[in-house]
Write a protein that holds these residues in place. Structure first.
Motif, PDB file in Angstrom:
ATOM      1  N   GLU A  35      -6.489   6.570   2.263  1.00  0.00           N
ATOM      2  CA  GLU A  35      -8.094   6.332   1.061  1.00  0.00           C
ATOM      3  C   GLU A  35      -8.551   7.976   1.715  1.00  0.00           C
ATOM      4  OE1 GLU A  35      -8.896   2.715   0.356  1.00  0.00           O
ATOM      5  OE2 GLU A  35      -6.609   2.778   1.370  1.00  0.00           O
ATOM      6  N   ASN A  36      -8.073   8.117   1.925  1.00  0.00           N
ATOM      7  CA  ASN A  36      -8.153   9.755   2.747  1.00  0.00           C
ATOM      8  C   ASN A  36      -7.826  10.956   1.031  1.00  0.00           C
ATOM      9  OD1 ASN A  36      -9.817  11.493   3.418  1.00  0.00           O
ATOM     10  ND2 ASN A  36      -9.462  11.742   5.474  1.00  0.00           N
ATOM     11  N   PRO A  37      -8.263  10.952   0.329  1.00  0.00           N
ATOM     12  CA  PRO A  37      -9.617  10.002  -0.616  1.00  0.00           C
ATOM     13  C   PRO A  37      -8.779   8.653  -0.776  1.00  0.00           C
ATOM     14  CG  PRO A  37      -8.436  11.899  -1.550  1.00  0.00           C
ATOM     15  CD  PRO A  37      -7.849  12.510  -0.404  1.00  0.00           C
ATOM     16  N   PRO A  38      -9.571   8.475  -1.150  1.00  0.00           N
ATOM     17  CA  PRO A  38      -8.775   6.590  -2.037  1.00  0.00           C
ATOM     18  C   PRO A  38      -8.678   7.738  -3.780  1.00  0.00           C
ATOM     19  CG  PRO A  38     -12.091   7.419  -1.704  1.00  0.00           C
ATOM     20  CD  PRO A  38     -10.867   7.997  -1.132  1.00  0.00           C
ATOM     21  N   PHE A  39      -7.951   7.227  -4.060  1.00  0.00           N
ATOM     22  CA  PHE A  39      -7.669   7.382  -5.984  1.00  0.00           C
ATOM     23  C   PHE A  39      -6.799   5.977  -6.354  1.00  0.00           C
ATOM     24  CE2 PHE A  39      -2.590   6.561  -4.560  1.00  0.00           C
ATOM     25  CZ  PHE A  39      -2.839   6.185  -3.739  1.00  0.00           C
ATOM     26  N   ILE A  40      -7.358   6.429  -7.572  1.00  0.00           N
ATOM     27  CA  ILE A  40      -6.356   4.916  -8.111  1.00  0.00           C
ATOM     28  C   ILE A  40      -5.215   5.970  -9.144  1.00  0.00           C
ATOM     29  CG2 ILE A  40      -6.864   4.081 -10.770  1.00  0.00           C
ATOM     30  CD1 ILE A  40     -10.018   4.255  -9.350  1.00  0.00           C
ATOM     31  N   PRO A  41      -4.540   4.850  -8.687  1.00  0.00           N
ATOM     32  CA  PRO A  41      -3.254   5.704  -9.094  1.00  0.00           C
ATOM     33  C   PRO A  41      -2.222   5.567 -10.591  1.00  0.00           C
ATOM     34  CG  PRO A  41      -2.637   3.945  -8.522  1.00  0.00           C
ATOM     35  CD  PRO A  41      -4.265   3.884  -7.902  1.00  0.00           C
ATOM     36  N   SER A  42      -2.224   6.685 -10.991  1.00  0.00           N
ATOM     37  CA  SER A  42      -1.092   6.739 -12.583  1.00  0.00           C
ATOM     38  C   SER A  42      -0.443   5.795 -12.215  1.00  0.00           C
ATOM     39  CB  SER A  42      -1.497   7.546 -13.406  1.00  0.00           C
ATOM     40  OG  SER A  42      -0.287   8.452 -12.395  1.00  0.00           O
ATOM     41  N   PHE A  43       0.378   5.095 -11.723  1.00  0.00           N
ATOM     42  CA  PHE A  43       1.903   4.527 -11.316  1.00  0.00           C
ATOM     43  C   PHE A  43       1.715   3.555 -10.872  1.00  0.00           C
ATOM     44  CE2 PHE A  43       1.231   6.559  -6.921  1.00  0.00           C
ATOM     45  CZ  PHE A  43       0.679   5.426  -5.924  1.00  0.00           C
ATOM     46  N   GLN A  44       2.127   2.695 -11.761  1.00  0.00           N
ATOM     47  CA  GLN A  44       2.435   1.404 -11.431  1.00  0.00           C
ATOM     48  C   GLN A  44       3.630   0.733 -10.355  1.00  0.00           C
ATOM     49  OE1 GLN A  44       0.728  -1.725 -11.790  1.00  0.00           O
ATOM     50  NE2 GLN A  44      -0.627  -0.663 -12.687  1.00  0.00           N
ATOM     51  N   LEU A  45       3.678   0.347  -9.390  1.00  0.00           N
ATOM     52  CA  LEU A  45       5.053   0.100  -7.950  1.00  0.00           C
ATOM     53  C   LEU A  45       5.381  -1.138  -8.688  1.00  0.00           C
ATOM     54  CD1 LEU A  45       3.631   1.872  -5.284  1.00  0.00           C
ATOM     55  CD2 LEU A  45       5.182   2.895  -6.288  1.00  0.00           C
ATOM     56  N   ARG A  46       6.934  -0.908  -8.100  1.00  0.00           N
ATOM     57  CA  ARG A  46       7.721  -1.948  -7.913  1.00  0.00           C
ATOM     58  C   ARG A  46       8.021  -2.382  -6.209  1.00  0.00           C
ATOM     59  NH1 ARG A  46       9.982  -2.036 -13.166  1.00  0.00           N
ATOM     60  NH2 ARG A  46       8.134  -1.576 -15.278  1.00  0.00           N
ATOM     61  N   PHE A  47       8.143  -1.615  -6.071  1.00  0.00           N
ATOM     62  CA  PHE A  47       8.829  -1.308  -4.737  1.00  0.00           C
ATOM     63  C   PHE A  47       8.104  -0.536  -3.710  1.00  0.00           C
ATOM     64  CE2 PHE A  47      11.170  -0.540  -1.264  1.00  0.00           C
ATOM     65  CZ  PHE A  47      12.358  -1.346  -1.046  1.00  0.00           C
ATOM     66  N   PHE A  48       7.466  -1.178  -3.035  1.00  0.00           N
ATOM     67  CA  PHE A  48       6.276  -0.855  -1.757  1.00  0.00           C
ATOM     68  C   PHE A  48       6.661  -0.854  -0.432  1.00  0.00           C
ATOM     69  CE2 PHE A  48       2.235   0.358  -0.148  1.00  0.00           C
ATOM     70  CZ  PHE A  48       2.541   1.593   0.034  1.00  0.00           C
ATOM     71  N   MET A  49       6.615  -0.703   0.457  1.00  0.00           N
ATOM     72  CA  MET A  49       7.222  -0.848   1.512  1.00  0.00           C
ATOM     73  C   MET A  49       6.934   0.262   2.864  1.00  0.00           C
ATOM     74  SD  MET A  49      11.377  -1.415   3.281  1.00  0.00           S
ATOM     75  CE  MET A  49      11.627  -0.302   4.239  1.00  0.00           C
ATOM     76  N   ILE A  50       5.850  -0.072   3.658  1.00  0.00           N
ATOM     77  CA  ILE A  50       5.502   0.575   4.527  1.00  0.00           C
ATOM     78  C   ILE A  50       5.499   0.352   5.849  1.00  0.00           C
ATOM     79  CG2 ILE A  50       3.983   2.049   5.442  1.00  0.00           C
ATOM     80  CD1 ILE A  50       2.392   2.038   2.690  1.00  0.00           C
ATOM     81  N   LEU A  51       6.991   0.860   6.506  1.00  0.00           N
ATOM     82  CA  LEU A  51       6.870  -0.551   7.614  1.00  0.00           C
ATOM     83  C   LEU A  51       6.946   0.784   9.332  1.00  0.00           C
ATOM     84  CD1 LEU A  51       8.923  -2.635   8.788  1.00  0.00           C
ATOM     85  CD2 LEU A  51      11.144  -1.053   8.477  1.00  0.00           C
ATOM     86  N   ASN A  52       5.899   0.332  10.680  1.00  0.00           N
ATOM     87  CA  ASN A  52       5.800   1.220  11.889  1.00  0.00           C
ATOM     88  C   ASN A  52       5.545   2.388  11.409  1.00  0.00           C
ATOM     89  OD1 ASN A  52       6.417   0.884  14.029  1.00  0.00           O
ATOM     90  ND2 ASN A  52       8.506   1.472  14.281  1.00  0.00           N
TER      91      ASN A  52
END
Ligand SMILES: *[C@@H]1O[C@H](CO)[C@@H](O)[C@H](O)[C@H]1NC(C)=O
Ligand SMILES: *[C@@H]1O[C@H](CO)[C@@H](O)[C@H](O)[C@H]1NC(C)=O
Ligand SMILES: *[C@@H]1O[C@H](CO)[C@@H](O)[C@H](O)[C@H]1NC(C)=O
Ligand SMILES: *[C@@H]1O[C@H](CO)[C@@H](O)[C@H](O)[C@H]1NC(C)=O
Ligand SMILES: *[C@@H]1O[C@H](CO)[C@@H](O)[C@H](O)[C@H]1NC(C)=O
Ligand SMILES: *[C@@H]1O[C@H](CO)[C@@H](O)[C@H](O)[C@H]1NC(C)=O
Ligand SMILES: *[C@@H]1O[C@H](CO)[C@@H](O)[C@H](O)[C@H]1NC(C)=O
Ligand SMILES: *[C@@H]1O[C@H](CO)[C@@H](O)[C@H](O)[C@H]1NC(C)=O
Length: 907
Positions: A273-290
């Motif tokens: 969110e720092n900065p917030p953004f509008i991505p140019s990508f479309q993810l298929r797989f997104f993982m954030i762990l711990n």
């Protein structure tokens, strides 16, 4: 997080085949002699000194090496272009070092040497290997840095070095940065140091970058990504990176499909969110762990996800994200297959607003979030193809949704630790034939434990612990003949055990404790020969144990607090692995002599509160590993065997500690973990036609509950004690008892022991509780007892002791007259009676039963103090115990303590 090596290999093979398809025609004329010889040298190296791999590679003159296994040639030139020697060298042959020599295979395009015990890189002479395109070297023992002979192969498109011992830092110029054509670079699981070189930003073709557990350090070099516009997959763990990494630096990487990061330390802060953004990508797989996510913005959900509609795999776990359950993710991403938000702070409302079914959804896990809402009634209609559903610990309330019966493929359902109530619906019992794991423990569910007519024929685990299931153990369980683990403890079952229980022949763990089951055990119980853990405690079972009982694998037997009678079952001798035998508070009678050296592993023997009689057999001394021995409240007579000091009570390290906590039930899942080597080497994975039937064996550890033995036996190591109280024991206390140096609690009270207190008792250095009251002991109290610095509870009251009380020093300064009461000839403080006037004394009054009981309770409380400290030590020594385990551990310890305590009170 597992990815499978085999899967990588699958991709390697697939790529190989793809390459093969590229350029073949013409008939085979045999390969070149020099190439054949080079291959034979290679074979020799791989088989050194005595292997037999690659049998088709033979040295007959006319053998065409293009037909050999693992070799592919170009159809027109007959030159070797692909060699795939993955998993070729047998492990027992040991490492290969330096035997590979020079690769004189001029047209070689792809070489895989994965998992072959290599300790050195193969040597490539640029003039011979200029076409080399792919080099797969994962799973070897390569050390040092990446040699120049590899980094100068500028045609390389694939270089994988996963899981080697590479170390040192990468050069800040040159080195890997020379590989201008690289598409796939995998450095995972190595021991590099220093910074990731910024020149990697020059690798503009790079599509897939793996940097898991590589140990690079310093600020995360996110500026790299500005130039890596082809990047499709970025798989990271925080390594030793520090600073903050804003995903906005990837905003222009329009090809990004896979982003994955696992964090293990808090040095790297992740920002969305720092900065917030509008991505140019479309993810298929997104993982954030711990990870430490959005620290500045109150742990907010990443808002860029509002702009994603193509997700297949989404995992945001162990992140403490707050806010309401993001049902919009499910509305926006209709192709979702894997959805995991476990261990965060998502709250209700728990709505599934999607109007259409999510047909691709197979794995849904929102466990450990304070959702506090009802289960959506139409969940089964929205996710008809779900394989795994985990909503445990989410404070779900209300009824079990009928629509779960619509999930025909469901394998694994965990709704434990919620506030669900009501009956299990009939539809559930009939719809979910594929169910293998069912956990509903710790809810308020009622009615029959599985709906009548349930057809869970594949069920392996059924955990209904701590609910309000009532009545008979219904036929619903009867069809589940594959069960390995059955826990219906702490419910209100009140029938006899049905004889079909014997059909559950695979059962390894069975607990029905804490119900009101009655009647005697059916003969068919003897069919359960695979049991390792059996707990029928706290029921109303009657009768003798069936004589056919035969549990060769049994380690834990808990039958306490029932009304079993008859002699101790002689067939117990068929259970040589037994660690715990708890038959307390039944009506067993006869002699103890059945117990002998055939139970060498026994650690805990609890026979308290039965009607056992006769002498304590000396053969009991053969049970050397015992730590807790409780024979109290029986009618045992005769002397205390002098040989009891042969029992270790923890003196030696117990051998072969066994783990009950781990039930390894291998199961297959249809969750193919997404092949990360997507879209490299010319293969594009077509998600729509993904092969979800590629099963994978996984090992699943199940931690059992409510028993302290469950936790690797280590807790047992902190408690030891012997209780022979309230029997009819006579004769003197053998002086050898004083050599039980590691015992924490010793209770010989309420017998008819006579003679002196052995002076050897001064050796009981760890004793915390010593109760010799209510016997006929005579003589002096040995003055040396004041050296027992751990002693916190001590009673010799109501004997015939005489002479001086021990000096009021050390621990003895804390004992008052009650500890000595009822010995008319004792004198000295804290007693009123002065020693000079010994003998002319008022009659001692009798200690009230209650006081005595309290003293007794305290004696055990002292011992348990140590027990608790032990538990805490175990916890601190093992940082890998996760909170959940700790929770169970706490519960286990508390319940065990409570049990002892309760039992103590009832005497
Ligand atoms: C190469 O030769 C093999 C066997 O001769 C044949 O099956 C294959 O189709 C050929 N490949 C191409 C691309 O022509
Ligand atoms: C590679 O990148 C470095 C900086 O990261 C730059 O100085 C260098 O000129 C680049 N080399 C090439 C060949 O682009
Ligand atoms: C992304 O592209 C836009 C427009 O070309 C540019 O203004 C912006 O600086 C770029 N951002 C990054 C992080 O590369
Ligand atoms: C996803 O859902 C949110 C909230 O309903 C909405 O604002 C957004 O436009 C949706 N995005 C897409 C790509 O559909
Ligand atoms: C979901 O639907 C309910 C009513 O059916 C509505 O109140 C709620 O606002 C909707 N939520 C979203 C996120 O669209
Ligand atoms: C139970 O399920 C099995 C398949 O798992 C099926 O063959 C059988 O017909 C079912 N029985 C009933 C009564 O539904
Ligand atoms: C006790 O141990 C000693 C020495 O190990 C051995 O000689 C003796 O036979 C044992 N006694 C019993 C009753 O097992
Ligand atoms: C795909 O599934 C089919 C069975 O449906 C199986 O025969 C085939 O081997 C699978 N392919 C892969 C690559 O797993």
């Amino acid at each position: 997080m597992g990815y499978s090596v085999r899967e990588d290999v699958w991709w390697a093979r697939a790529i190989t085949i793809f390459i093969l398809l590229l350029g073949f025609h013409a008939e085979s004329e045999g390969c070149l002699k020099e190439e054949r010889e080079a291959l034979l040298k290679l074979k020799e190296a791989f088989n050194y000194p005595s292997g037999s791999s690659l049998p088709s590679w033979n040295n007959q003159t006319f053998s065409d090496c293009c037909t050999w296994e693992s070799v592919q040639c170009d159809n027109s030139t007959h030159r070797v272009i692909v060699i795939d020697l993955s998993y070729t060298r047998a492990e027992e042959l040991g490492h290969i070092n330096g035997l590979l020599g020079d690769f004189r295979l001029v047209n070689l395009e792809a070489l895989s040497l994965q998992d072959n015990m290599l300790t050195e890189f193969p040597y490539f002479d640029l003039s011979h290997s200029r076409n080399l395109d792919e080099l797969w070297l994962d799973e070897n023992y390569l050390e040092g840095g990446i040699p120049k002979s590899v980094t100068s192969l500028t045609s390389l498109t694939v270089l994988t070095l996963r899981n080697n011992n590479l170390n040192g830092s990468l050069p800040q110029q040159g080195g890997l940065c020379n590989l201008k054509n690289i598409l796939l670079l995998d450095l995972t699981d190595n021991e590099f140091e220093g910074q990731l070189p910024p020149c990697l930003g020059n690798l503009t073709s790079l599509r897939t970058l793996y940097l898991l557990r590589t140990r690079f350090e310093g600020n995360f070099p996110f500026s790299l990504f500005h130039t890596l516009r082809s990047l499709t997959a970025l798989v990271l763990s925080d390594n030793n990176f520090s600073g903050s990494f804003s995903l906005s630096s990837l905003v222009n990487n329009s090809n990004l499909k896979i982003f994955s990061i696992l964090c293990s330390n808090t040095n790297l802060r992740l920002e969305t969110e720092n900065p917030p953004f509008i991505p140019s990508f479309q993810l298929r797989f997104f993982m954030i762990l711990n990870c430490t996510l959005n620290e500045a913005k109150a742990k907010r959900m990443p808002t860029f996800l509002l702009h994603q509609y193509d997700l297949l795999f989404l995992q945001l776990s162990y992140l403490n994200i707050s806010g309401t359950f993001p049902s919009w993710l499910l509305t926006n991403n209709t192709k979702l297959n894997y959805f995991n938000l476990t261990h965060s702070f998502f709250t209700g409302p728990f709505e599934l607003n999607s109007t259409s079914k999510l047909l691709q959804m197979e794995y849904f896990d929102i466990s450990s979030n304070p959702i506090r809402d009802e289960m959506p009634s139409h969940i089964g209609f929205i996710f008809p193809n779900l394989i795994s559903l985990n909503m445990s610990l989410t404070l779900l309330r209300g009824c079990f949704s009928t629509s779960i019966g619509e999930m025909r493929q469901l394998n694994d359902l965990d709704l434990s630790n919620n506030n669900l109530s009501g009956y299990l619906p009939q539809e559930f019992g009939q719809g979910n034939n594929e169910l293998r794991f069912l956990k509903l423990s710790n809810n308020h569910l009622s009615g029959p434990c599985l709906p009548i007519g349930s057809n869970f024929t594949s069920l392996l685990l059924l955990d209904l612990n701590n609910n309000n299931f009532k009545g008979k153990l219904e036929g619903g369980v009867m069809n589940s003949t594959e069960l390995r683990i059955l826990d219906i403890s702490a419910n209100q079952l009140s029938s006899e055990l049905p004889s079909w229980i014997g059909n559950l022949q695979h059962l390894s763990y069975l607990t029905l404790s804490n119900n009101s089951l009655r009647g005697s055990l059916p003969e068919s119980f003897c069919n359960l020969t695979k049991l390792t853990y059996l707990d029928l405690s706290k029921n109303k079972f009657i009768g003798s144990l069936p004589i056919c009982l035969n549990f060769p694998l049994l380690k834990y037997l808990h039958l306490q607090s029932n009304h079993f009678k008859g002699p101790l079952p002689s067939t117990l001798a068929n259970s040589p692995l037994l660690l715990t035998l708890n038959l307390m508070n039944n009506n067993f009678s006869g002699q103890v002599s059945k117990l002998n050296g055939s139970f060498l592993s026994l650690r805990i023997l609890m026979l308290k509160g039965n009607k056992l009689e006769g002498p304590i057999p000396t053969r009991l001394c053969e049970l050397k590993n015992i730590r807790l021995l409780d024979l109290s409240q029986n009618k045992l007579s005769g002397g205390i065997p002098y040989c009891l000091n042969n029992i270790t009570f923890g003196k030696i390290d117990a051998r072969g500690e066994t783990e009950i906590g781990h039930f390894i039930v291998s199961w297959t899942t249809r969750l193919s973990l997404y092949g990360f080597y997507v879209e490299t080497g010319g293969i594009t994975m077509d998600e729509e036609k993904r092969n979800v039937t590629s099963y994978k064996d996984q090992e699943v550890d199940f931690t059992t509950k409510r028993r302290y033995e469950s936790y690797k036996g280590s807790i047992l190591n902190f408690m030891s004690g012997m209780d022979l109280s309230s029997n009819e024991l006579t004769d003197e206390i053998p002086s050898q008892i004083g050599y039980l140096g590691t015992i924490h609690a010793l209770n010989l009270s309420n017998n008819q022991l006579k003679g002196p207190i052995p002076e050897t008792f001064s050796n009981l250095k760890q004793i915390e509780s010593l109760d010799l009251s209510h016997n006929k002991l005579t003589g002096h109290i040995p003055e040396q007892l004041i050296q027992l610095y751990s002693l916190s509870v001590f009673s010799v009251s109501h004997n015939n002791l005489s002479g001086r009380t021990p000096d009021m020093k050390n621990q003895f300064a804390t004992f008052d007259s009650a500890n000595y009461e009822g010995n008319p000839f004792l004198c000295g403080p804290p007693l009123q009676q002065n020693c000079s006037k010994a003998g002319k004394n008022k009659q001692p009054h009798h200690l009230e039963g209650d006081d005595f009981r309290d003293a007794f309770l305290w004696s055990f409380a002292g011992a348990f103090g140590v027990f608790f400290i032990g538990v805490i030590i175990v916890f601190y020594l093992n940082p890998y115990i996760c909170n959940y385990r700790l929770l169970i551990l706490e519960r286990a310890v508390t319940s065990y303590l409570y049990e002892w305590w309760q039992n103590r009170k009832t005497f």
